[in-house]
Scaffold this active site. Structure first.
Site, PDB file in Angstrom:
ATOM      1  N   CYS A  10     -22.239  66.105 119.102  1.00  0.00           N
ATOM      2  CA  CYS A  10     -21.405  64.939 118.794  1.00  0.00           C
ATOM      3  C   CYS A  10     -20.338  64.736 119.865  1.00  0.00           C
ATOM      4  CB  CYS A  10     -20.744  65.109 117.429  1.00  0.00           C
ATOM      5  SG  CYS A  10     -19.684  63.726 116.945  1.00  0.00           S
ATOM      6  N   CYS A  70     -12.473  65.556 116.287  1.00  0.00           N
ATOM      7  CA  CYS A  70     -12.663  65.428 114.846  1.00  0.00           C
ATOM      8  C   CYS A  70     -12.579  66.786 114.157  1.00  0.00           C
ATOM      9  CB  CYS A  70     -14.019  64.775 114.570  1.00  0.00           C
ATOM     10  SG  CYS A  70     -14.428  64.639 112.823  1.00  0.00           S
ATOM     11  N   CYS A 111     -15.943  69.252 111.997  1.00  0.00           N
ATOM     12  CA  CYS A 111     -16.715  70.408 112.468  1.00  0.00           C
ATOM     13  C   CYS A 111     -15.820  71.296 113.322  1.00  0.00           C
ATOM     14  CB  CYS A 111     -17.920  69.970 113.296  1.00  0.00           C
ATOM     15  SG  CYS A 111     -19.151  69.022 112.370  1.00  0.00           S
ATOM     16  N   CYS A 164     -21.137  59.907 113.671  1.00  0.00           N
ATOM     17  CA  CYS A 164     -21.005  61.278 113.169  1.00  0.00           C
ATOM     18  C   CYS A 164     -22.404  61.854 113.105  1.00  0.00           C
ATOM     19  CB  CYS A 164     -20.350  61.311 111.794  1.00  0.00           C
ATOM     20  SG  CYS A 164     -20.339  62.965 111.053  1.00  0.00           S
ATOM     21  N   GLN A 218     -24.884  68.957  95.941  1.00  0.00           N
ATOM     22  CA  GLN A 218     -24.915  69.656  97.223  1.00  0.00           C
ATOM     23  C   GLN A 218     -25.101  68.635  98.340  1.00  0.00           C
ATOM     24  OE1 GLN A 218     -24.143  72.672  97.616  1.00  0.00           O
ATOM     25  NE2 GLN A 218     -24.453  73.633  95.621  1.00  0.00           N
ATOM     26  N   PHE A 265     -21.654  77.274  85.223  1.00  0.00           N
ATOM     27  CA  PHE A 265     -21.179  76.287  86.203  1.00  0.00           C
ATOM     28  C   PHE A 265     -22.363  75.414  86.627  1.00  0.00           C
ATOM     29  CE2 PHE A 265     -18.829  80.274  86.643  1.00  0.00           C
ATOM     30  CZ  PHE A 265     -17.514  79.877  86.469  1.00  0.00           C
ATOM     31  N   ASN A 291     -28.630  71.050  88.540  1.00  0.00           N
ATOM     32  CA  ASN A 291     -29.330  71.300  89.799  1.00  0.00           C
ATOM     33  C   ASN A 291     -30.266  72.508  89.708  1.00  0.00           C
ATOM     34  OD1 ASN A 291     -29.771  70.784  92.659  1.00  0.00           O
ATOM     35  ND2 ASN A 291     -28.561  72.619  93.064  1.00  0.00           N
ATOM     36  N   GLU A 344     -20.834  73.940  81.645  1.00  0.00           N
ATOM     37  CA  GLU A 344     -20.064  73.273  82.700  1.00  0.00           C
ATOM     38  C   GLU A 344     -18.772  72.744  82.090  1.00  0.00           C
ATOM     39  OE1 GLU A 344     -18.454  71.718  85.833  1.00  0.00           O
ATOM     40  OE2 GLU A 344     -20.357  72.793  86.080  1.00  0.00           O
ATOM     41  N   CYS A 394     -19.853  80.031  97.245  1.00  0.00           N
ATOM     42  CA  CYS A 394     -19.326  79.257  98.373  1.00  0.00           C
ATOM     43  C   CYS A 394     -18.107  79.945  98.980  1.00  0.00           C
ATOM     44  CB  CYS A 394     -18.986  77.831  97.945  1.00  0.00           C
ATOM     45  SG  CYS A 394     -17.778  77.731  96.604  1.00  0.00           S
TER      46      CYS A 394
END
Length: 445
Positions: free
Chosen positions: A77, A83, A86, A165, A275, A304, A309, A325, A399
């Site tokens: 990019c 930016c 990233c 982007c 996601q 959760f 998903n 959830e 995560c």
């Protein structure tokens, strides 16, 4: 009296980069002081300019790479150094994944010297054009007579002026100039702080956050733009509950994505949590279910669970699946997706899993398998209940490797072993580490 900021040197300074910080900056030590340098990799000799000078550490940005690391690549990019979306585009994707594996290994070792019995192969996918959701700032700069549309700049709150982007799906990422032209042409351009974009398998939705009512001319401009591209058009005059679609007025009210491995389709509202990397998600879900080793007679608990998903695909393998959830809206979405896929062996419950669950009927049952996919804060309170819930196998999708490691230590203390762990490159070109771990109940001797 406010303390005046120290004037920064104008002349670039040399630095030898020793290692990488948790946020992807090169670390150099100069005269006994640590300096964090953007756009610099371990082993490199760089010339940098100071961006901040503090009492305990300094910050800077590499302006010349004197000796490049073999891990350095040309960023995909043109805005990568400006930016803030990233942080690692200048590092080869393969080394990025290796670094994420090292972070997971270090975090597990840090919390009680944990080491999985098996390291899973990393889950990887496309490194550009992968991101299907984004929230972008909008700023009308009256003094310059221009409107900015983009993400925040590195290390500050200014909106970066972007043209493209490369991590967004091309249908969105290559239309930022068009979006900026659209925003600049609106009468309400100074009263639109952000736009949000979300994509399903076949459709894109544009959400306009506006602080004042839009004129008829502005609404027509937005409608024309979206109709020309075939995008869904939403307005948001207040909080998230005020989001409403103005085009198309008829037809399907949801975006959707498919899990081909399970033969299911999940519907979602553009503001729902999903996601952002569809390709990795399509690989992650069957991997997690394979690791759970579900049989048709099993009862599975999905904590959760979001809009289903994992829950919906798991119901194709299990006898019964229970999803929990915090959001009642997500529970309703879960049931909607169960009906969409003609599944009746599911139930969903709304409950805050950081709170006491002893009064919940679902928490007084036992399960054969448990899947946990918590937020960054982890799932310590639920982990403490695992022996009572009875599952012989647990898959934990994380995560945040730090809270995964903490919770893994608790599970080990409760009689589980860390069977396997690995990383999933959900966010290429960032330092974000998504991981998966498998725990099995140790047999009593």
């Amino acid at each position: 009296m406010a303390r005046r900021r120290k004037q920064l040197p104008e002349t670039p300074e040399p630095a030898s980069i020793e290692t990488l910080s948790h946020d992807g900056r090169g670390i150099a030590r100069r005269d006994g002081k640590t300096t964090f340098i953007d756009n610099a990799l371990p082993g490199e000799e760089v010339m940098f300019k100071f961006t901040y000078m503090r009492r305990k550490f300094d910050e800077g940005k590499a302006v010349e790479i004197v000796t490049a690391s073999p891990d350095r690549v040309t960023p995909p990019c043109e805005h990568s150094t400006l930016c803030g979306g990233c942080s690692l585009q200048h590092m080869s994707p393969e080394v990025q994944v290796s670094r994420k594996q090292a972070v997971l290994r270090e975090q597990l070792a840090h919390f009680g010297g944990l080491e999985p019995e098996e390291w899973l192969a990393p889950l990887t996918g496309p490194v550009t054009g992968y991101r299907s959701k984004a929230r972008m700032g909008v700023k009308y700069v009256e003094a310059k007579g221009e409107t900015l549309v983009g993400f925040r700049e590195k290390r500050n709150s200014f909106i970066a002026q972007l043209h493209t982007c490369e991590v967004l799906i091309p249908d969105v990422g290559h239309r930022i100039d068009e979006l900026r032209t659209l925003m600049h042409g609106l009468e309400s351009r100074s009263r639109i702080p952000q736009i949000e974009l979300a994509a399903g398998d076949d459709d894109v939705a544009l959400i306009i956050r506006h602080l004042d009512p839009l004129s008829e001319a502005d609404q027509q401009a937005l409608l024309g733009f979206c109709q020309n591209l075939g995008w869904h058009c939403y307005l948001q005059p207040g909080n998230e509950s005020t989001v409403h679609r103005i085009w198309p007025q008829e037809g399907e009210q949801r975006l959707y994505y498919k899990h081909p491995s399970a033969g299911v389709e999940l519907a979602f509202h553009p503001t729902d949590f999903t996601q952002v990397n569809a390709e990795i998600n399509r690989k992650m879900v069957p991997l997690a279910l394979d690791l759970l080793d579900i049989s048709p007679d099993h009862t599975v608990l999905d904590l959760f669970c979001g809009l289903g998903n994992f829950t919906i695909p798991a119901a194709k393998r299990a006898g019964k699946v229970v999803g929990v959830e915090v959001s009642q809206a997500m529970v309703e979405r879960g049931y909607e997706n169960a009906r969409r896929n003609s599944l009746e062996n599911l139930e969903f419950h709304a409950w805050d899993l950081s709170q006491d669950v002893s009064g919940q009927a679902w928490a007084r049952q036992t399960y054969d398998r448990i899947l946990i996919d918590p937020p960054r804060t982890g799932a310590l309170e639920m982990v403490k209940l695992m022996p009572r819930l009875g599952a012989s196998k647990i898959v934990y999708v994380s995560c945040n490797p730090a809270t995964l490691a903490r919770d893994a230590g608790e599970l080990m203390a409760l009689g589980y072993r860390l069977k396997a762990a690995g990383v999933m490159d959900m966010f290429p070109h960032t330092t974000h580490v998504e991981s998966i771990a498998v725990f099995e109940k140790m047999k009593k001797k």
